[in-house]
Each structure stands twice: as C-alpha cells, then as structure tokens.
Design an enzyme around this catalytic site. Structure first.
Site, PDB file in Angstrom:
ATOM      1  N   LYS A 167      42.734  26.903  41.704  1.00 22.51           N
ATOM      2  CA  LYS A 167      41.555  27.149  42.553  1.00 22.51           C
ATOM      3  C   LYS A 167      40.529  27.970  41.775  1.00 22.51           C
ATOM      4  CE  LYS A 167      43.962  31.105  44.546  1.00 22.51           C
ATOM      5  NZ  LYS A 167      44.758  31.563  45.684  1.00 22.51           N
ATOM      6  N   TYR A 220      22.302  54.470  29.861  1.00 26.86           N
ATOM      7  CA  TYR A 220      21.716  54.794  31.164  1.00 26.86           C
ATOM      8  C   TYR A 220      22.399  56.007  31.782  1.00 26.86           C
ATOM      9  CZ  TYR A 220      19.102  50.422  31.361  1.00 26.86           C
ATOM     10  OH  TYR A 220      18.228  49.402  31.117  1.00 26.86           O
TER      11      TYR A 220
HETATM   12  C1  LIG Z   1      46.085  31.658  45.107  1.00 29.13           C
HETATM   13  C2  LIG Z   1      47.329  31.271  45.795  1.00 29.13           C
HETATM   14  C3  LIG Z   1      48.550  31.248  45.104  1.00 29.13           C
HETATM   15  C4  LIG Z   1      48.685  31.696  43.668  1.00 29.13           C
HETATM   16  O1  LIG Z   1      48.837  33.097  43.643  1.00 29.13           O
HETATM   17  P1  LIG Z   1      49.014  33.897  42.268  1.00 29.13           P
HETATM   18  O2  LIG Z   1      49.151  35.308  42.703  1.00 29.13           O
HETATM   19  O3  LIG Z   1      47.762  33.683  41.488  1.00 29.13           O
HETATM   20  O4  LIG Z   1      50.205  33.340  41.595  1.00 29.13           O
HETATM   21  C5  LIG Z   1      49.668  30.802  45.781  1.00 29.13           C
HETATM   22  N1  LIG Z   1      49.588  30.411  47.080  1.00 29.13           N
HETATM   23  C6  LIG Z   1      48.445  30.438  47.771  1.00 29.13           C
HETATM   24  C7  LIG Z   1      48.435  30.020  49.184  1.00 29.13           C
HETATM   25  C8  LIG Z   1      47.283  30.879  47.160  1.00 29.13           C
HETATM   26  O5  LIG Z   1      46.145  30.908  47.849  1.00 29.13           O
END
Ligand SMILES: *Cc1c(COP(=O)(O)O)cnc(C)c1O
Length: 385
Positions: free
Chosen positions: A35, A259
């Site tokens: 994702k 800054y």
């Molecule tokens: C993003 C996600 C994962 C992966 O999690 P990680 O901590 O990156 O391994 C697994 N299951 C769901 C439902 C997610 O949204």
C-alpha cells in the site's frame, strides 16, 4: 545538473527480506503489503524484488491496476475493500480479492452483477476498533456473505494493535478465535511485528495463520524498534536516501548556525551543508544529534532542518583522519538513511527515532521532487534509471 539528492531502492535487499520473512512465516502464505505506493518505494520499483510473494495487499484500486499492468496474475487483496459500489466492477474485472469490514459492503455485493464470484476476507474487529465486525456480529455477517451468489470463498482476518509483543496480541487472538470458532475458511492475522515477535514463541502455534501480511519488515525497517533493530531481525535496508555537500563552513566559538540560530558552535567547527531538507521528506523535527553519514563516516545533524538544506558536523571525519579538500569537502556523499560507501549502514529507524517518528512515516514521505533509482545489488548505485 539536477540537485544531487536521490533515493535508491535496493532489489537485492527486498529479495533478502522476503526470504527472511518466509522463514518466520513457516508454512503460511505471504502477502507482500505494498500500500501507499509500496511504502513510498514505488510499486514498479519493488515489483522485481517482491514478486516471489504469494500475493500483494494494498488499498488503492489504481495500484491494483498497476500491478496487473506489470503482469502480476496472482492474488491481490484490497485491505479496506470497496469504497463505493462501482469499485466492485473493477474487482470483478481485475480479479481482486477484497476485505469486507462493514454491512454496507455486503449490501453492495448483494446488488453487484458479476459472472465470477468474489473471494472475500471478512474482517473481525478483535479490539483495535478501526475496521471490522464486532465479535458477536461475525457469524451473522459470515452467514449473509455465504448466502450470496456473488461470493466465492470467505476467509477470516483481523489486525493487531499491539503486535510488538506476544502478550499484547493475546487478548485479540483469543477474541478472534472465539468469534470465528466453527467458521470454515483461511485465516490471516499477522503483520510484520506479529510475524517476527512470535517466531519461536510458544504462542506461535495457537496463532493459526494461513496468510501473513508483511509490510514494513520487507522494506528493512524493524517493526518494534528500539526493542529490536533491523540488524537484530536480519533485515536489510531497501531504501537509501543520499545527497551531497553543497558547501563547507568553518565556524568559530559562538557562531550560530541556520534558522533560529538554535545551534551555537562551542569552539572551532567544520560544518557541511547538505542538499536535503523537509521539502524532500526529511523530518523537520530531527534535532541536533540525529545520525547521518558523510563519506560513510557516522556524524550528526546540527541546528534546524530547513526546506532545502541540513547542516552536519564534520569533526568526526577529521577525527577519522580525513582531510578537507582531499578526504572530504564539496561534493562529499551524505547518507540520510540506508547504505553508504564502504558498506556503512544507517538504519532508517535510528533517524526516525531521533525525530520522534517511525520508519514507516519517513519512507512513505520522500517527496516527489526526489529522483528515484533502482539498484540490483546491495551497493550504492552507479547507474540511474
Ligand atoms: C499495513 C497493513 C499491514 C502491514 O503492516 P506492517 O506493520 O507494515 O507489517 C498488515 N495488515 C493490514 C490490515 C494493514 O493495513
């Protein structure tokens, strides 16, 4: 010439991390979670390294389409399912498996016209309270889905809120097991943290997983840093963010830097100015002391991160015997995280921790103005694509 900052995606590291997680997953099938454009790495750039997974899990339909365009014919799971009824048409067309977490999604399915029944993952809310059916509603949701001609196989899944330690997961595992006790179908419970933290743990056996969902660890970040580092887990960084020095300043005692003048030189000090700032996705909250590598030598950030530049302490290079002008200086390689010359590594988790955030946020946040490239081996790239 363009600004010297660039991000490199290491295919060999992705392959290594995938193998490492397969070892932890045992007989379970593995979803590579891609994702958010593969956690900021770029779907097309990670595909080669992760195509050995059993499936890809993501949220956006356009990313699913991109995976099909890359030639992926295996399973793709939409982790949040359909967002509106017409998403189901694309699910049919692209053969996507999808999560069903609420009644509305069942309503849409029941009205959906499809030749091919859909494979769905029924999501159980076992205590995180974001998505999913409450435990006492799981059976009725399953029964409703099971009666639909639009639905093929029903799998069961849940997501942990505290997977960093086995005890944190226990109440959710118990809740999930009770809510799904005599329902058939494959199970999917573990994310990276759950997968790694139960490895070799007595708890592991009770945590029946047909599909694990690995995200962050594939990219080489430790899901439970600082309890464990990526090295502890045997993971390699899949992303390097690097740039060059644009200038070297010689400060005297009392001189202020950047800054707000929040850093004052305690004595004579050589400072490098690197072409990387918060507009590149580097965390603005990274304070003085945040680790950084120059020519592979570990040093620290100084003063405030600005939009396009950061300042780094060059005294550790001088202490290492490097000489301004020959050993380091204008154009020297600066590694914000990942791999540097001569095999030096700066884990993204150390930078994230110093800035009060997590590796996930940094890798997802590299700005679009940064040029990405892909490197086949674990070394620094010589060739840009
Ligand atoms: C993003 C996600 C994962 C992966 O999690 P990680 O901590 O990156 O391994 C697994 N299951 C769901 C439902 C997610 O949204």
């Amino acid at each position: 010439m363009s600004r010297p900052i660039h991000a490199t995606v290491h295919t060999a590291a992705l392959i290594h991390n995938l193998q490492r997680l397969r070892l932890a997953a045992g007989d379970a099938k593995l979803w590579a979670v891609v994702k958010a454009n593969a956690y900021g790495h770029g779907l097309e750039r990670v595909y080669e390294g992760l195509r050995g997974a059993d499936g890809f899990a993501l949220l956006d339909l356009n990313e699913a389409q991109r995976l099909r365009n890359l030639g992926w014919r295996g399973p793709i799971l939409l982790l949040e399912g359909a967002f509106e009824p017409r998403d189901l048409e694309l699910c049919s067309r692209l053969d996507l498996w999808h999560v069903v977490h609420c009644d509305e999604q069942i309503d849409w399915l029941s009205a959906h016209k499809t030749q091919v029944p859909h494979r769905v993952f029924l999501k159980v809310n076992s205590g995180m309270n974001r998505l999913g059916f409450a435990p006492h509603r799981v059976r009725s949701a399953w029964t409703r889905l099971n009666a639909l001609p639009q639905v093929d196989e029903i799998s069961l899944m849940t997501h942990f809120s505290e997977a960093e330690q086995a005890q944190g997961m226990a109440p959710q595992v118990a809740c999930f097991v009770a809510a799904t006790a005599d329902l058939p179908g494959e199970r999917s419970l573990s994310n990276s943290a759950a997968l790694l933290s139960v490895e070799g743990h007595p708890h592991a056996a009770s945590l029946k997983n047909d599909w694990v969902r690995a995200g962050i660890a594939l990219y080489g970040s430790s899901p439970d840093y600082p309890a464990h580092s990526s090295t502890d887990w045997g993971l390699q960084p899949a992303m390097t963010l690097s740039t060059k020095l644009l200038a070297v300043q010689a400060l005297q005692a009392g001189d202020r830097l950047g800054y707000g003048g929040v850093f004052t030189a305690p004595g004579p000090l050589r400072v490098g100015i690197a072409a990387c700032g918060y507009a590149d996705g580097y965390p603005r909250h990274a304070p003085t002391g945040t680790p950084v590598l120059v020519q592979g030598v570990r040093t620290r950030l100084l003063g405030r991160v600005s939009m396009d530049m950061v300042a780094v302490d060059l005294s550790p290079l001088e202490a290492a015997g490097l000489v301004l002008g020959s050993g380091f200086g204008f154009g020297s390689e600066v590694t914000l995280w990942g791999l540097a010359a001569k095999g030096a590594v700066l884990p993204i988790d150390e930078v994230a921790h110093a800035a009060g955030t997590v590796g996930y946020e940094l890798m997802c946040g590299v700005a679009s103005r940064v040029t990405f490239e892909q490197s086949a081996d674990g070394s620094n790239p010589t060739k840009r694509r």
